[in-house]
Design a protein around this motif. Structure first.
Motif, PDB file in Angstrom:
ATOM      1  N   UNK A  71       0.702  -1.186   0.071  1.00 46.94           N
ATOM      2  CA  UNK A  71      -0.133   0.002   0.031  1.00 46.94           C
ATOM      3  C   UNK A  71       0.898   1.126   0.051  1.00 46.94           C
ATOM      4  N   UNK A  72       2.059   1.192   0.564  1.00 45.45           N
ATOM      5  CA  UNK A  72       3.095   2.252   0.397  1.00 45.45           C
ATOM      6  C   UNK A  72       3.885   2.489  -0.698  1.00 45.45           C
ATOM      7  N   UNK A  73       3.609   1.383  -1.483  1.00 49.89           N
ATOM      8  CA  UNK A  73       4.336   1.642  -2.850  1.00 49.89           C
ATOM      9  C   UNK A  73       4.178   2.753  -3.911  1.00 49.89           C
ATOM     10  N   UNK A  74       5.039   3.463  -4.520  1.00 51.24           N
ATOM     11  CA  UNK A  74       4.504   4.482  -5.268  1.00 51.24           C
ATOM     12  C   UNK A  74       3.776   4.420  -6.282  1.00 51.24           C
ATOM     13  N   UNK A  75       3.879   3.121  -7.004  1.00 54.55           N
ATOM     14  CA  UNK A  75       3.166   2.670  -8.230  1.00 54.55           C
ATOM     15  C   UNK A  75       1.631   2.889  -7.892  1.00 54.55           C
ATOM     16  N   UNK A  76       1.265   2.205  -6.671  1.00 54.40           N
ATOM     17  CA  UNK A  76      -0.196   2.204  -6.374  1.00 54.40           C
ATOM     18  C   UNK A  76      -0.834   3.731  -6.664  1.00 54.40           C
ATOM     19  N   UNK A  77      -0.174   4.373  -5.416  1.00 55.71           N
ATOM     20  CA  UNK A  77      -0.706   5.791  -5.296  1.00 55.71           C
ATOM     21  C   UNK A  77      -0.616   6.524  -6.592  1.00 55.71           C
ATOM     22  N   UNK A  78       0.506   6.593  -7.419  1.00 57.14           N
ATOM     23  CA  UNK A  78       0.960   7.286  -8.767  1.00 57.14           C
ATOM     24  C   UNK A  78      -0.252   6.714  -9.633  1.00 57.14           C
ATOM     25  N   UNK A  79      -0.587   5.514  -9.964  1.00 61.71           N
ATOM     26  CA  UNK A  79      -1.780   5.013 -11.047  1.00 61.71           C
ATOM     27  C   UNK A  79      -2.836   5.651 -10.615  1.00 61.71           C
ATOM     28  N   UNK A  80      -3.300   5.423  -9.211  1.00 61.79           N
ATOM     29  CA  UNK A  80      -4.701   5.929  -8.811  1.00 61.79           C
ATOM     30  C   UNK A  80      -4.828   7.461  -8.974  1.00 61.79           C
ATOM     31  N   UNK A  81      -3.770   8.074  -8.536  1.00 57.31           N
ATOM     32  CA  UNK A  81      -3.777   9.633  -8.651  1.00 57.31           C
ATOM     33  C   UNK A  81      -4.016   9.842 -10.207  1.00 57.31           C
ATOM     34  N   UNK A  82      -3.044   9.417 -10.975  1.00 53.84           N
ATOM     35  CA  UNK A  82      -3.138   9.597 -12.478  1.00 53.84           C
ATOM     36  C   UNK A  82      -4.530   9.334 -13.092  1.00 53.84           C
ATOM     37  N   UNK A  83      -5.279   8.186 -12.803  1.00 55.96           N
ATOM     38  CA  UNK A  83      -6.528   7.621 -13.218  1.00 55.96           C
ATOM     39  C   UNK A  83      -7.565   8.680 -12.848  1.00 55.96           C
ATOM     40  N   UNK A  84      -7.678   8.892 -11.388  1.00 54.85           N
ATOM     41  CA  UNK A  84      -8.588   9.833 -10.956  1.00 54.85           C
ATOM     42  C   UNK A  84      -8.443  11.558 -11.624  1.00 54.85           C
ATOM     43  N   UNK A  85      -7.477  11.691 -11.623  1.00 56.33           N
ATOM     44  CA  UNK A  85      -6.971  13.107 -12.200  1.00 56.33           C
ATOM     45  C   UNK A  85      -7.751  13.039 -13.598  1.00 56.33           C
ATOM     46  N   UNK A  86      -7.632  11.879 -14.456  1.00 56.09           N
ATOM     47  CA  UNK A  86      -8.074  11.936 -15.801  1.00 56.09           C
ATOM     48  C   UNK A  86      -9.624  11.896 -15.534  1.00 56.09           C
ATOM     49  N   UNK A  87     -10.052  11.127 -14.784  1.00 56.89           N
ATOM     50  CA  UNK A  87     -11.624  11.228 -14.656  1.00 56.89           C
ATOM     51  C   UNK A  87     -12.195  12.624 -14.305  1.00 56.89           C
ATOM     52  N   UNK A  88     -11.396  13.395 -13.312  1.00 56.51           N
ATOM     53  CA  UNK A  88     -12.022  14.680 -13.047  1.00 56.51           C
ATOM     54  C   UNK A  88     -11.916  15.543 -14.192  1.00 56.51           C
ATOM     55  N   UNK A  89     -10.470  15.535 -14.780  1.00 58.99           N
ATOM     56  CA  UNK A  89     -10.204  16.735 -15.823  1.00 58.99           C
ATOM     57  C   UNK A  89     -11.153  16.235 -17.079  1.00 58.99           C
TER      58      UNK A  89
END
Length: 299
Positions: A71-89
């Motif tokens: 859960x602390x791996x950067x890939x998980x947070x980075x991927x979810x942040x990128x995906x949610x940013x795309x949804x919002x944008x």
């Protein structure tokens, strides 16, 4: 003289082999074959197991990559942040014209704000689970049912559910308002807020304090109250009548159990909690709180 044909001209007259064209498979046929072999057609479909698979996917289950291992791996947070940013944008431009786009925008904003607020004000406990996208099987089921009801109305309703009516606009405004209240309550609480209840005997934070200022001066659990009305507002936004009732019942039952449990742990940890409780309110109907807590319940 015997006539002997020219070997070159004879070879030239040999007809070439016909071109064998690859068979183009009809995609509709492939879909039908897939449906026939699916678990649904064979009577082995288990909706709960399917939702568990969705939860495992959202939690990056069984991913061997180092960047996604925990859960602390950067890939998980980075991927979810990128995906949610795309949804919002991608839905921002259409929030005033399409209820579905507005719902996607609000939902993406909710999950993004949960992570960002936790990262800014309680970074020591911030992980990829702070996005809350893999909250629970019930949460995922509620999401799919809301889309299902909206889709049915889109197909069979005489009035278009894709238009933004004044009532749906009110649902959008109230969703954003309650979402803002939740983020404000979390940020004001700082490192005293946690998505997991801090039990007295297992995972308690020794530096945790009882916050009685800001929104907590008048409200107990303002983040819970905001989330309760936020979920109802999203269904007003979509115009989902059945899900509005179902969300109200499910959310009320969740907090009816959670809030009394949490207040029991707070009473055991803080001597002045009873006085604080006597002068504040929980704005969720029928919920008072107060029984003794133990060691369970995650957000």
């Amino acid at each position: 003289f015997l006539y002997t044909p020219n070997p070159v001209s004879a070879a030239a007259k040999v007809m070439p082999d016909p071109i064998v064209r690859p068979r183009v498979e009809n995609p509709i046929v492939r879909i039908i074959e897939y449906l026939r072999s699916s678990e649904i057609a064979q009577g082995r479909f288990d909706p709960l197991e399917t939702l568990r698979k969705v939860q495992s996917f959202l939690a990056f289950g069984d991913n061997p990559s180092v960047g996604f291992a925990t859960n602390r791996s950067p890939g998980r947070s980075g991927f979810l942040g990128l995906f949610l940013g795309f949804v919002v944008g991608s839905n921002y431009r259409y929030i005033l014209s399409s209820p579905l786009s507005a719902y996607a925008f609000v939902l993406g904003l909710f999950h993004s704000s949960e992570f960002c607020t936790t990262a800014l004000f309680n970074g020591s406990v911030c992980t990829s689970t702070s996005f809350l996208v893999d909250h629970s099987v019930a949460y995922s089921a509620a999401f799919f049912f809301s889309l299902f009801e909206y889709g049915l109305r889109f197909l069979f309703s005489s009035t278009s559910p894709a238009s933004m009516t004044p009532l749906r606009f009110l649902g959008l405004v109230s969703s954003l308002s309650f979402l803002s209240l939740r983020s404000y309550a979390m940020s004001h609480c700082g490192d005293n807020f946690n998505h997991i209840i801090q039990s007295t005997s297992t995972n308690a934070n020794p530096s945790q304090k009882l916050v009685t200022t800001g929104p907590y001066k008048y409200l107990r659990h303002p983040a819970y109250t905001a989330w309760f009305y936020y979920t109802l507002s999203t269904q007003v936004l979509l115009g989902n009548r059945l899900c509005l009732v179902a969300y109200a019942v499910a959310s009320w039952k969740f907090f009816k159990e959670r809030i009394p449990y949490e207040e029991g742990t707070l009473r055991e940890r803080f001597e002045g909690y009873d006085e604080y409780r006597a002068r504040t309110w929980v704005l969720i109907p029928g919920i008072e709180g107060g029984k003794s807590g133990g060691d369970k319940k995650e957000a």
